[in-house]
Enzyme design. Structure first.
Site, PDB file in Angstrom:
ATOM      1  CB  CYS A  74      39.292 -48.345  50.124  1.00 56.20           C
ATOM      2  SG  CYS A  74      38.636 -48.736  51.739  1.00 56.20           S
ATOM      3  CD  GLU A  75      33.799 -45.200  46.756  1.00 60.23           C
ATOM      4  OE1 GLU A  75      34.162 -44.130  46.248  1.00 60.23           O
ATOM      5  OE2 GLU A  75      32.849 -45.862  46.316  1.00 60.23           O
ATOM      6  CG  HIS A  76      33.779 -49.443  50.241  1.00 65.11           C
ATOM      7  ND1 HIS A  76      34.376 -50.188  49.246  1.00 65.11           N
ATOM      8  CD2 HIS A  76      32.691 -48.872  49.677  1.00 65.11           C
ATOM      9  CE1 HIS A  76      33.677 -50.076  48.132  1.00 65.11           C
ATOM     10  NE2 HIS A  76      32.659 -49.285  48.364  1.00 65.11           N
ATOM     11  CG  HIS A  77      36.794 -50.467  54.896  1.00 64.26           C
ATOM     12  ND1 HIS A  77      36.725 -51.080  53.660  1.00 64.26           N
ATOM     13  CD2 HIS A  77      35.932 -51.133  55.703  1.00 64.26           C
ATOM     14  CE1 HIS A  77      35.866 -52.085  53.710  1.00 64.26           C
ATOM     15  NE2 HIS A  77      35.364 -52.135  54.937  1.00 64.26           N
ATOM     16  CD  GLN A 129      43.029 -51.944  41.991  1.00 62.09           C
ATOM     17  OE1 GLN A 129      43.143 -52.335  43.147  1.00 62.09           O
ATOM     18  NE2 GLN A 129      43.573 -52.579  40.976  1.00 62.09           N
ATOM     19  CG  HIS A 152      42.272 -52.857  47.902  1.00 58.12           C
ATOM     20  ND1 HIS A 152      41.243 -51.994  47.607  1.00 58.12           N
ATOM     21  CD2 HIS A 152      42.900 -53.121  46.732  1.00 58.12           C
ATOM     22  CE1 HIS A 152      41.239 -51.759  46.302  1.00 58.12           C
ATOM     23  NE2 HIS A 152      42.225 -52.436  45.752  1.00 58.12           N
ATOM     24  CB  CYS A 173      39.797 -52.348  53.643  1.00 52.74           C
ATOM     25  SG  CYS A 173      39.538 -52.458  51.877  1.00 52.74           S
TER      26      CYS A 173
HETATM   27 ZN   LIG Z   1      37.901 -50.862  51.885  1.00 51.67          ZN
END
Ligand SMILES: [Zn+2]
Length: 198
Positions: free
Chosen positions: A91-94, A132, A160, A162
């Site tokens: 995931c690009e956030h975490h 996603q 996910h 995260c």
């Molecule tokens: Zn994430």
């Protein structure tokens, strides 16, 4: 989605292997450990080599992969489906894993590809930092552009990490996203057939 978003990205000024390893040593120190101790001495190198694998999709053009290999259909015009393509993404956030399966189908007009190429397209986009939703659209649009089929359908079902290992800690929850184009969007019967097959 813009053409640019689908194309491989090679960012200028890419850090060296040594700089990347130094960044890992910084994170190890930040976590409270000692990167010089025996158990961690080779860790920065291993992490960077793992990253090379996790993010190998940035240098490959998925549309090109499909264009190079298409064949004429010889009249085959029914749905082609690849069900349950397993993938690992991040995931690009975490930057933690997204692990799931993709189901990909298209209705050929004049071109078909080797089915392994559809799995390859999933992998190319999975091996980038993702959401996603973005990945679902990228796969569908790439097949649409390269094969110009009568319809494309992509469903992704993924967990996910995260959400499972941090934050709200909800293991066992899966996220389902879909993108339907052409006949799969417009024709309820084509859509029903696809949904029945997955
Ligand atoms: Zn994430």
């Amino acid at each position: 989605m813009s053409d640019k978003a689908l194309r491989p990205k090679i960012v200028p000024g890419r850090p060296s292997q040594e700089e990347a390893e130094e960044a890992v040593r910084t994170l190890l120190r930040w976590a409270g450990d000692n990167p010089e101790r025996e158990g961690l001495i080779d860790t920065p190198n291993r992490v960077v080599r793992s990253y090379a694998e996790f993010y190998s999709g940035y240098t490959t053009d998925a549309e090109e992969e499909l264009r190079r290999t298409f064949e004429e259909t010889e009249g085959y015009d029914e749905m082609v489906m690849l069900r349950g393509i397993s993938f690992e993404s991040h995931c690009e956030h975490h930057m933690v894993p997204i692990i799931g399966t993709a189901h990909v189908a298209y209705l050929p007009r004049t071109r078909v590809v080797g089915i392994s190429k559809l799995a390859r397209v999933v992998d190319i986009f999975a091996k980038r930092l993702q959401t996603q939703e973005t990945m679902t659209v990228q796969i569908a649009q790439t097949i649409d552009r390269a094969l110009q089929p009568r319809g494309v359908a992509v469903v992704i079902d993924a967990e996910h990490q995260c959400m499972t290992t941090r934050g709200i800690h909800k293991p066992g929850v899966s996220t389902v996203t879909s993108q339907l184009l052409g006949a799969f969007r417009e024709n309820p019967e084509a859509r029903r057939e696809f949904l029945a097959m997955i």
